[in-house]
Motif scaffolding. Structure first.
Motif, PDB file in Angstrom:
ATOM      1  N   TYR A  57     -42.599 -11.161  24.415  1.00 48.95           N
ATOM      2  CA  TYR A  57     -42.167 -10.071  25.292  1.00 48.95           C
ATOM      3  C   TYR A  57     -42.628 -10.395  26.713  1.00 48.95           C
ATOM      4  O   TYR A  57     -43.832 -10.467  26.986  1.00 48.95           O
TER       5      TYR A  57
ATOM      6  N   THR B 171     -45.791  -6.890  22.597  1.00 51.13           N
ATOM      7  CA  THR B 171     -45.657  -5.661  23.359  1.00 51.13           C
ATOM      8  C   THR B 171     -46.554  -4.543  22.826  1.00 51.13           C
ATOM      9  O   THR B 171     -46.816  -4.454  21.621  1.00 51.13           O
TER      10      THR B 171
ATOM     11  N   GLN C 145     -41.249  -4.860  16.598  1.00 44.88           N
ATOM     12  CA  GLN C 145     -42.433  -5.481  17.214  1.00 44.88           C
ATOM     13  C   GLN C 145     -43.314  -6.108  16.139  1.00 44.88           C
ATOM     14  O   GLN C 145     -43.765  -7.250  16.261  1.00 44.88           O
TER      15      GLN C 145
END
Length: 331
Positions: A263, A204, A211
Motif C-alpha cells: 500500500y 495499510t 488487507q
C-alpha cells in the motif's frame, strides 16, 4: 425526516414495486393476495383493492379468479439500467479524485457502463450513513471502501442490487469483486530468487478482509522461495496519512530494504528513491500502470464485473459469490 404526500394508492404502488423488485419477481410469478398485502402493510383494504385494479388496468398484473394474481410486466427491469458507484468518504482521503487507484476504477467503470448504453451515477457514503433511499432508485450500487467500522445494518434494506468492490462481506449474500495479488507476489519473489534480498511491505492501517488476505499472500510468497528472503512489515495510512512519511523514512534508513512494496501513495515513490541509502525498487498496488507495480488492467476487470452484474439483474437473489481478478507483476 421526509413525509410522502403522494396519494395513498401511489405510495402502495411504489412499496409493492420495491418489494417485488427486491424479491426478484419476474413476469409470470404469482404475487400476494389483497388480504396478504393488508397484513404486511399499513394501507386499508380499499386502498389495496384500488391499487391492484389500477395495476391490472395498466397491464402490469393479471388477476384470475380462484388462482390469484400474477405479474405480466416488471416496470423496474428495463433494458436501460441505472448503475451507481459509491465510495466511503471516511476512507478515501481527500475525495475520490485524489485517489489514483479509485479514480482509474471509476473512469473504467463509467466508460464501460455508458458504452453499454446505461446510466452511470457517482456518489459517496460514510461509516455512519448509507443513502439507501437514494439507491432504491437505481438498479445496481457498486460499493467501495467498506471496513469493519462501517455500519452495514441498513444495507439489506435497499432494493437495488448490491455489488462489493475489493472486499468480501461474510455475513451478507452479495457478489464481491476483488483483486488477487498473490500471483504477482509469487512472480516478484520468483524473479529475485537466488539473491538474498530485504523486502519492506507497507501494510495499510485501514483494516479489511482484503488487507489481511494480501498480507497473508505476500508472506506465503516469501516463504515459497528457495533462497531465504527477509521480509519486514510496517503499517502505513496511504489515504489520509499520505503526508506523514517519517516512519517510512526512518525504516528506509535503518532497515535498508532492496524492495519496498504494498500500500503506497504515489507521492511516496520519489520519497523512497530520495531517502533510501542504496538503490531501492518500489512496487505499489495499481491500475493501468506500465511502471513498477502490482498491476491490473482496469478495462478487463470492469468487463468481468459488469458481465456478472448484468447477469445478476436477471436473478435478483444470486447469493454470495467472490470473483477474483489476478494482478500481474511489472518489474
Amino acid at each position: 425526516m421526509s413525509i410522502d404526500l403522494s396519494p395513498r394508492h401511489l405510495q402502495l404502488r411504489d412499496m409493492l414495486f420495491r418489494r417485488w423488485k427486491t424479491n426478484g419477481l419476474k413476469a409470470g410469478d404469482k404475487i400476494e393476495s389483497q388480504n396478504e398485502i393488508v397484513k404486511f402493510c399499513e394501507f386499508s383494504l380499499i386502498t389495496v383493492i384500488k391499487t391492484l385494479k389500477d395495476l391490472e388496468a395498466e397491464g402490469i398484473i393479471r388477476r384470475q379468479v380462484g388462482k390469484g394474481s400474477f405479474l405480466v410486466e416488471t416496470p423496474w427491469t428495463e433494458a436501460h439500467h441505472r448503475i451507481g458507484f459509491f465510495y466511503n468518504r471516511d476512507i478515501v482521503g481527500g475525495g475520490i479524485f485524489n485517489n489514483e487507484f479509485y479514480t482509474k476504477l471509476v473512469v473504467a467503470l463509467e466508460k464501460a457502463v455508458v458504452s453499454d448504453g446505461h446510466e452511470f451515477i457517482l456518489g459517496s457514503f460514510t461509516h455512519k450513513s448509507m443513502p439507501t433511499h437514494v439507491w432504491d432508485a437505481l438498479d445496481v450500487v457498486v460499493l467501495a471502501g467498506i471496513t469493519p467500522e462501517t455500519e452495514i445494518d441498513k444495507l439489506p434494506e435497499t432494493s437495488a442490487q448490491v455489488a462489493i468492490m475489493d472486499l468480501v462481506i461474510e455475513e451478507l449474500p452479495y457478489h464481491a469483486y476483488r483483486i488477487d495479488f498473490e500471483p504477482a507476489f509469487m512472480e516478484m519473489f520468483r524473479q529475485n530468487d537466488g539473491k538474498k534480498l530485504k523486502y519492506l511491505y507497507l501494510n495499510t492501517t485501514i483494516t479489511s478482509s482484503e488487507q489481511a488476505s494480501r498480507l497473508a499472500s505476500i508472506r506465503r510468497a516469501n516463504a515459497s522461495t528457495a533462497t531465504e528472503q527477509e521480509l519486514r512489515v510496517i503499517s502505513v495510512n496511504q489515504e489520509t496519512g499520505q503526508n506523514d512519511t517519517a516512519e517510512l523514512e526512518a525504516v528506509l534508513k535503518s532497515y535498508k530494504p532492496d524492495i519496498v512494496c504494498g500500500y503506497m501513495h504515489h507521492s511516496w515513490v520519489p520519497v523512497i528513491a530520495a531517502k533510501a541509502t542504496k538503490p531501492t525498487k518500489a512496487y505499489r498496488y495499481s491500475l493501468d500502470n506500465d511502471g513498477p507495480s502490482f498491476n491490473v488492467d482496469s478495462a478487463a476487470w470492469m468487463q468481468q464485473v459488469l458481465a456478472d452484474i448484468y447477469a445478476n439483474l436477471e436473478d435478483r437473489k444470486p447469493g454470495k459469490q467472490v470473483m477474483s481478478m489476478p494482478a500481474t507483476f511489472h518489474p
